[in-house]
Write an enzyme that holds these catalytic residues in place. Structure first.
Site, PDB file in Angstrom:
ATOM      1  N   VAL A 149       2.399  -0.060   1.952  1.00  0.00           N
ATOM      2  CA  VAL A 149       3.674   0.601   1.647  1.00  0.00           C
ATOM      3  C   VAL A 149       4.782  -0.451   1.494  1.00  0.00           C
ATOM      4  O   VAL A 149       5.602  -0.396   0.564  1.00  0.00           O
ATOM      5  CB  VAL A 149       4.028   1.631   2.743  1.00  0.00           C
ATOM      6  N   CYS A 150       4.799  -1.417   2.397  1.00  0.00           N
ATOM      7  CA  CYS A 150       5.822  -2.476   2.336  1.00  0.00           C
ATOM      8  C   CYS A 150       5.729  -3.240   1.024  1.00  0.00           C
ATOM      9  O   CYS A 150       6.746  -3.613   0.434  1.00  0.00           O
ATOM     10  CB  CYS A 150       5.670  -3.448   3.503  1.00  0.00           C
TER      11      CYS A 150
END
Ligand code: BEZ
Length: 213
Positions: free
Chosen positions: A45-46
């Protein structure tokens, strides 16, 4: 660690980043700023978030906003991970990432929420005005990537309402009608809002967005 609230001066710090040592207030200069944390390097996600922020550079520049990311990983990790972000997200990371290995900044900004994770930062967002005051705080859990369009929308509202005596209604987007501040009397309206206004209720008065031609 003191609680940071809206209207407080954003605490200053000096930290190592992928673009060299940053003194936060000096780095901000006269710009608005976004300081945002992510849980860890090399996480899916990052990776999408930081790639998205890189692609939004023109939108942030247009609003005079500088962006800086942070996690508790080290500089070597950040620099290696940036290669993956650039490759997988088809972009070039164009903002600094703070290497907060000693958690100095994370603790200053209360970005570690021990009941969520006692070692990693959550997804904190701080928007800081040109006056160095905190204008917005949002916190997301690790499992939810942020919506950076929403962040731009809020910055449009923050910058509009900083300079005009208006507020923005639910789901407002740049260009739509705004609410006249309750502190403005009906007598003051014609001079302040020459584009006209509509009184729906005495406390609910709408006017075209004042900073548009
Ligand atoms: C992610 O960025 O994908 C992530 C990070 C920490 C926990 C869960 C997801």
């Amino acid at each position: 660690m003191a609680t940071i609230r809206l209207g407080d001066e954003a605490p200053n710090f000096t930290a190592n980043s992928t673009e060299g040592t940053i003194n936060f207030h000096e780095w901000l200069g006269d710009s608005w700023g976004i300081l945002f944390s992510h849980p860890a390097d090399y996480t899916p996600v990052c990776t999408t978030e930081l790639g998205t922020v890189a692609k939004y550079k023109d939108a942030f520049d247009k609003r005079n906003v500088k962006v800086v990311a942070l996690s508790v990983d080290g500089l070597d990790s950040h620099n290696d991970w940036i290669k993956d972000i650039n490759e997988t997200q088809h972009t070039t990371v164009n903002f600094p990432i703070i290497a907060d290995e000693d958690r100095k900044v994370s603790e200053l900004y209360d970005m570690i929420h021990p009941n969520a994770n006692d070692k990693l930062t959550v997804r904190s967002v701080f928007v800081i005005g040109a006056d160095k005051k905190v204008k917005l705080i949002i916190t997301y859990p690790a499992s939810t990537g942020r919506n950076f369009d929403e962040l731009l929308r809020v910055i449009d509202s923050l910058q509009l309402t900083a300079y005009h005596k208006v507020a923005t209604p639910a789901n407002w987007n740049n260009g739509e009608d705004v609410v006249i501040s309750p502190s403005i009397s009906n007598e003051e309206i014609p001079a302040l809002f020459p584009k006209g206004h509509k009184e729906i209720k005495p406390y609910l008065r709408m006017t075209p967005q004042p900073n548009l031609n």
